[in-house]
Scaffold this motif. Structure first.
Motif, short mmCIF file in Angstrom:
data_model
loop_
_atom_site.label_atom_id
_atom_site.label_comp_id
_atom_site.label_asym_id
_atom_site.label_seq_id
_atom_site.Cartn_x
_atom_site.Cartn_y
_atom_site.Cartn_z
N ASP A 68 0.84 -1.20 0.00
CA ASP A 68 0.00 0.00 0.00
C ASP A 68 0.88 1.25 0.00
O ASP A 68 1.87 1.33 0.73
N PRO A 69 0.57 2.27 -0.83
CA PRO A 69 -0.61 2.39 -1.71
C PRO A 69 -0.25 2.24 -3.19
O PRO A 69 -0.92 2.79 -4.04
N THR B 195 -7.43 0.22 -3.66
CA THR B 195 -7.09 0.82 -2.37
C THR B 195 -8.33 0.88 -1.49
O THR B 195 -9.40 1.30 -1.93
N LEU C 169 -4.36 -2.54 0.32
CA LEU C 169 -4.79 -2.95 -1.01
C LEU C 169 -5.51 -4.29 -0.94
O LEU C 169 -5.10 -5.20 -0.21
N ARG D 213 -5.88 7.36 -0.93
CA ARG D 213 -4.62 6.80 -0.46
C ARG D 213 -3.52 7.01 -1.49
O ARG D 213 -2.34 7.03 -1.17
#
Length: 541
Positions: A193-194, A322, A328, A457
């Motif tokens: 992430d992200p 996201t 994720l 995000r």
């Protein structure tokens, strides 16, 4: 008798070779056409005496035939398969599906002897399972191509493809493939992430291989101490389970604290000190504790890739998206007439895996305001809520019409023509609606920017989009409490990326296509895919 007619050749002057051979055997003859009753691919071509082995060597090397019945008299075409040259029979048998070869081995010992030729099984391994390794090297280990086909590939063919592990709300994506002389189960993980556009990560959970002509060996690959003893059980159609028999290989010398820090680096690409958001820390710790309970035994259920149609907005498939503090997650995008659905393959404690996270109404495209006005969240909210009210009225009118039609059909004493709005009219309406959507498409691209106050995000989202549609997103409290569908905006950026604006949450999810060619993952039919979606959603609920 039908098998004899096809394979041995039957004619008014010749009769059946199998019956003739039986008469010779009663008179004391050897009888090369003795039938065999074994139907297992593992036994097709197995057994036999030393002279059979020598004959098989002559067949593979293109040597002279061992039986006079295998060649017709000079000057005429052969009337039976037994009269064809052995090397030609090897080519013929090698072109047949491996599952048909055991039946062929039952015809007579000549066919059974030919089916011991490794060239046949090498071809079946390559064409049916894509084994591109140099299988001739197997001779060093004493494992034949027939062993690879029967004891490994054929035996475990039912677990090849895509699967969703049963890990509570978190789910997952497992891809079981033939990899060289192994069958390996790879767990696919979203990028950290992200970074939604980064490629997927993957790690092996188990593998299956042959060891010196014995039965296939199952090994667990979980942990950091190398392969160790495991077990696989096919529970029922489209479901199997794995079990680790040496869970001590999963433990680390530093205890649970070291295991957690290692898991955190693999799962999130960072340390706990790097995560300042307290709520995110709680979610991460909760996931570690929950998923750790499943490190010794897991059940998997088959999933299919969505079928595609030329009329689809984009190619359906798997996407990474996201989801705020949850990181994720993997979503499957599929098209259903005038609707598109996003189903979670991985999930979280709020919306678990298997639930339909977004639904897009392809009959209601949205015309976004210009960029300056799009900055104003209230303007976007006004447009979406107007369409929501329009959709609500249309649904009420449809229910009212359907109720009147049902009452009219019940009151009618004689069969009448199908009323307007029945099954046929509904199909026409769907087609017309889809056609209208296509005709009303806006220009190829338009400027796009997130309204002020909408949280994303990933700030690196595209600044142009193709088209937008009204949609709804599923939100719920922790533990999937009080679930409800709220209005939102589906934004199509290109063939591989789309987004969704959650109006009530004032947040934005960006989705990027998973560009992996998954094998053995196509649904046998549209009905099978719809049934799969229904099953994984019912399990999640």
């Amino acid at each position: 008798m039908a098998v004899c007619a096809r394979l041995c050749g039957v004619g008014p002057a010749r009769g059946c070779r199998r019956r003739g051979a039986a008469r010779e055997q009663r008179r004391g003859g050897a009888g090369d056409s003795e039938p065999d009753t074994d139907t297992d691919p593992e036994e097709a071509g197995g057994g036999g005496a030393t002279e059979d082995e020598e004959a098989a060597e002559r067949i593979e090397g293109g040597g002279p035939a061992a039986h006079p019945a295998e060649a017709g008299p000079a000057g005429r075409a052969p009337l039976s398969l037994l009269e064809l040259p052995p090397e030609l029979l090897v080519q013929i048998f090698g072109s047949l599906p491996g599952t048909d070869l055991p039946s062929l081995a039952r015809v007579c010992t000549t066919f059974r002897r030919i089916l011991r030729t490794d060239t046949i099984w090498r071809r079946r391994c390559r064409e049916e399972y894509g084994v591109c390794e140099n299988l001739r090297k197997l001779e060093i280990t004493g494992v034949s191509c027939r062993d690879v086909y029967a004891k490994l590939l054929h035996r475990y063919r039912h677990i090849l493809g895509l699967w969703q592990p049963d890990i509570g709300p978190y789910g997952g994506l497992l891809n079981v493939v033939v990899d060289g002389l192994f069958i390996i189960g790879w767990m696919y993980l979203p990028p950290h992430d992200p970074h939604v556009d980064d490629p997927m990560r993957f790690k092996p959970l188990f593998r299956i291989h042959l060891m010196e002509r014995k039965c296939a060996t199952v090994e667990c690959m979980y942990g950091h101490k190398g392969p160790h003893n495991g077990h696989i059980q096919i529970v029922k159609k489209d479901e199997f389970s794995t079990k680790c028999n040496q869970t001590d290989h999963h433990r680390m010398s530093g205890g649970r604290q070291e295991e957690f820090r290692t898991w955190l680096r693999e799962e999130w690409g960072r340390t706990l000190e790097d995560i300042f958001h307290e709520h995110m820390q709680e979610l991460i710790l909760m996931k570690f504790i929950y998923t750790s309970q499943y490190d010794n035994c897991l059940t998997y259920r088959r999933i299919y890739l969505p079928p595609s149609s030329p009329d689809d907005l984009i190619k359906p498939g798997l996407f990474k998206g996201t989801y705020g503090s949850h990181g994720l997650e993997i979503v499957m995008l599929s098209f259903h007439g005038r609707k598109a659905k996003g189903t979670k393959i991985t999930g979280d404690p709020n919306i678990p895996a298997g639930q339909q996270t977004v639904e897009i109404d392809l009959a209601h495209p949205l015309q976004l305001p210009d960029v300056e006005n799009l900055h104003d969240f209230s303007e976007l909210s006004r447009i979406v809520l107007e369409v929501q009210e329009q959709v609500r009225r249309e649904e009420q009118e449809k229910e009212h019409r359907q109720g009147e039609e049902d009452r009219s059909q019940q009151a009618a004493s004689q069969p009448a023509a199908k009323p307007l709005g029945g099954e046929g009219a509904e199909g026409e309406e769907t087609a017309a609606g889809a056609e209208g959507t296509t005709q009303d498409k806006p220009p190829a691209s338009q400027s796009f920017v997130l309204p002020m106050g909408v949280i994303s995000r990933n700030e690196d989202y595209p600044r142009t989009c193709r088209i937008c549609f009204y949609g709804t997103g599923l939100i719920a409290g922790h533990g999937f409490t009080s679930p409800e569908r709220t209005p939102g905006v589906f934004v199509l950026f290109d063939d591989d990326r789309f987004g969704f604006i959650w109006l009530e949450l004032k947040s934005f999810s960006l989705y990027s296509r998973i560009k992996v060619s998954f094998q053995n993952a196509e649904a046998p039919s549209r009905e099978a895919f719809d049934e799969m979606l229904k099953n994984i959603q019912s399990l999640a609920t």
